[in-house]
Design a protein around this motif. Structure first.
Motif, short mmCIF file in Angstrom:
data_model
loop_
_atom_site.label_atom_id
_atom_site.label_comp_id
_atom_site.label_asym_id
_atom_site.label_seq_id
_atom_site.Cartn_x
_atom_site.Cartn_y
_atom_site.Cartn_z
N GLY A 80 0.84 -1.20 0.00
CA GLY A 80 0.00 0.00 0.00
C GLY A 80 0.88 1.25 0.00
N PHE B 294 -9.02 2.86 -4.15
CA PHE B 294 -8.91 3.22 -2.73
C PHE B 294 -9.76 4.45 -2.45
CE2 PHE B 294 -5.08 1.13 -4.16
CZ PHE B 294 -4.87 0.17 -3.18
N ALA C 200 -5.39 4.24 3.39
CA ALA C 200 -6.68 4.29 2.67
C ALA C 200 -7.49 3.02 2.91
CB ALA C 200 -6.42 4.44 1.17
N TYR C 201 -8.79 3.14 2.66
CA TYR C 201 -9.65 1.95 2.63
C TYR C 201 -9.63 1.40 1.20
CZ TYR C 201 -11.62 3.53 7.05
OH TYR C 201 -11.79 3.91 8.35
N ILE C 202 -9.71 0.09 1.09
CA ILE C 202 -9.80 -0.52 -0.26
C ILE C 202 -11.27 -0.47 -0.68
CG2 ILE C 202 -9.39 -2.59 -1.64
CD1 ILE C 202 -7.31 -3.41 0.50
#
Ligand code: URA
Length: 438
Positions: free
Chosen positions: A343, A421, A347-349
Motif C-alpha cells: 500500500g 482506494f 486508505a480503505y480498499i
C-alpha cells in the motif's frame, strides 16, 4: 421428418419449436447429419428469439439423452451436487465435496476446466501431485459407494451434444442465452445421476453475468427447468465483484481450501460454502433448518472430519496426502519468485475488480486463453486485504507468485487497474444476495 432449414426458419420467425423438432435437431447434430453452419444459425435464432420453459425443458432433455446417464441407484445416500456459474477465487467445490460427504451426503461431482479469467475446479485439483481427474466409470462408482465423493472431469460420453454445441457457441457469440445456458448446465449435471442440485449463480464484475437481474432470471430458469425434469433444485445468488477468499491460482487455492477445512477460512468464502452446503443438506433431507445445517458443518470442520474426508478423497484419486498434512510441500514451492505489492497511502480498499485479478492470474499462467494451453499450477495472487479493509503505507496488500518476469509486468498492470482506494469507510455488501428455491 424435419428439414434443418425449416427448424431454423421457425425459430428465426419467433415461433415455438415442438419437442420433436428440438429432439430432431439435437440428434442431427450428434449424428453429424446437420452441418455446423446450420447448428449455429439455429443457436443464433435462439439467442435472438428465446425459448419458452417447455422448449428449454425439451432441449435439456434431448441433450441429456444424447449420451450416457449415470445410474447411481445402488448408492443409498442422497446424491446431491453443486454447480457454480464460475468466478475468481471460487474454490467452494473443493470444500463442499468432503464437507458434505462427512455430513451424510454422496457428492458425485463432474467439473470443468477454467477458461478465460475464471478458474476451473479440475485444474486446481490437478495441482495436487498425482491427483487423477479421469476415473473409469467403475472406479468412479466404486469410489462413490466407498467414500461418498468423487471429483472428476467431464467424461466425453456424457452429453456429447453439449460438447459440440458449446464449442460452436464459444466462437459464434451465442453463449449469452438463458435457455442455452440452462440446457447446457442442467443436461450435464442431471447426467451425473443426482437426486437434487444446488446452483451458485454468481453476478458481478468477475462473473459470467455481470448484471444482478439477468443473474436472477438465470437462477429462476435453472431452478424451474430442473424441477420440471423431476430434480429438485435451489439457487443461491452470490456476489462476485471481488475474488472469493484470498487465494487466486491453482495450488494457492487448494492450500486455502485446506486451511478452510482446518477451520481458518476467510469470512466470505465460508459464508458461500455454508449457504450452499445448508441447501444441499436440506435437499438431501439431512437438516431441515439452516441453523441446524450450519451447526453440523461447523462441527464437521472443528472435529477434523471434513479434513479427514478431503484426505480420503485425495488418496482415493491417487494424490499425495502429504501435501494435505503439510501444505509447504505443495507444488507452490515450484514458483521461482514473489512480488510484494505494498500500500502507498493510508486508505480503505474500495474495489478489487474480480475480472482484472482473474486476468492477472491468467497472464501469470494460472489460466488459459484457449483450451489447449498448458497452465502453471504454482503461480497466482494472494490477497492479504479485501474490500473495506484499511491499509497503511508499506503494508503488504497482496503477494504475486510468478515464474516469468515478462508475464509479471503485464499481470501487475491488471492488478493496478483492479485496485481502487478511498479515504471514506466502505460499506460492504453481503456476499449472499438471495436464495431461490422451488
Ligand atoms: N457453463 C456451461 O456449462 N454452459 C454454459 O452454457 C455456460 C456456462
Amino acid at each position: 421428418m424435419y428439414l434443418p432449414q425449416e427448424i431454423i426458419a421457425t425459430k428465426r420467425d419467433g415461433k415455438r419449436l415442438s419437442k420433436n423438432q428440438i429432439q430432431h435437431f439435437v440428434d442431427g447434430i450428434v449424428r453429424g447429419d446437420f452441418f455446423d453452419y446450420q447448428a449455429t444459425a439455429l443457436l443464433m435464432a435462439i439467442v435472438l428469439n428465446g425459448m419458452d420453459p417447455e422448449e428449454t425443458t425439451a432441449l435439456t432433455e434431448a441433450m441429456l439423452h444424447s449420451g450416457r446417464i449415470e445410474n447411481l441407484d445402488a448408492i443409498k445416500r442422497p446424491k446431491i451436487d453443486k454447480h457454480s456459474t464460475g468466478g475468481v477465487g471460487d474454490k467452494v467445490s473443493i470444500l463442499l465435496a468432503p464437507l458434505m460427504a462427512s455430513a451424510g451426503l454422496c457428492v458425485p461431482m463432474m467439473s470443468g476446466r477454467g477458461l478465460g479469467h475464471t478458474g476451473g475446479t479440475i485444474d486446481k485439483l490437478e495441482s495436487i501431485p498425482g491427483f487423477n481427474i479421469n476415473l473409469e466409470q467403475s472406479m468412479y462408482e466404486n469410489q462413490l459407494a466407498r467414500i461418498h465423493q468423487a471429483m472428476i472431469g467431464q467424461s466425453p460420453d456424457i452429453v456429447p451434444a453439449d460438447q459440440i454445441l458449446y464449442s460452436l457457441r464459444d466462437v459464434t457469440g451465442t453463449v449469452e442465452s438463458i435457455p442455452l445456458i440452462c440446457a447446457s448446465i442442467l443436461s450435464k449435471k442431471l447426467a451425473e445421476g443426482i437426486d437434487a442440485l444446488v446452483l451458485d449463480v454468481k453476478c458481478g464484475s468477475g462473473a459470467f453475468m455481470t448484471n444482478e437481474s439477468n443473474a436472477r432470471e438465470l437462477a429462476h430458469a435453472l431452478v424451474g427447468i430442473s424441477k420440471s425434469m423431476g430434480k429438485p433444485a435451489s439457487a443461491i445468488l452470490t456476489r462476485m465483484n471481488q475474488p472469493l477468499g484470498c487465494a487466486i491460482g491453482n495450488s494457492l487455492e487448494v492450500i486455502e481450501s485446506i486451511s478452510c477445512l482446518c477451520g481458518n477460512g476467510p469470512k466470505d468464502l465460508m459464508q458461500v460454502t455454508y449457504e450452499l452446503g445448508a441447501e444441499m443438506l436440506r435437499l438431501g433431507g439431512i437438516c431441515e433448518e439452516e441453523d441446524e445445517a450450519f451447526q453440523l458443518m461447523q462441527n464437521k470442520i472443528s472435529s477434523g472430519e471434513a479434513l479427514s474426508a478431503f484426505r480420503q478423497l485425495v488418496h482415493a484419486q491417487g494424490g499425495s496426502t502429504q501435501v494435505v498434512d503439510d501444505t509447504s510441500l505443495f507444488s507452490r514451492s515450484k514458483h521461482s519468485h514473489s512480488y510484494i505489492f505494498n500500500g502507498e497511502k493510508p486508505a480503505y480498499i474500495s474495489e478489487i475488480h474480480a475480472k482484472y485479478i482473474g486476468e492477472a492470474a491468467r497472464i501469470l499462467g494460472a489460466g488459459r486463453s484457449h483450451a489447449k494451453e498448458v497452465i502453471d499450477s504454482a503461480v497466482g495472487i494472494y490477497l492479504n486485504y479485501k474490500v473495506g479493509d484499511f491499509i497503511k503505507p508499506g503494508e503488504t496488500l497482496c503477494r504475486v507468485d510468478y515464474n516469468d518476469s515478462n508475464k509479471l509486468v503485464h499481470a501487475l498492470d491488471r492488478i493496478e487497474k483492479a485496485l481502487s482506494f478511498t479515504t471514506e469507510e466502505v460499506v460492504i455488501d453481503n456476499v449472499i444476495i438471495e436464495r431461490i428455491t422451488d
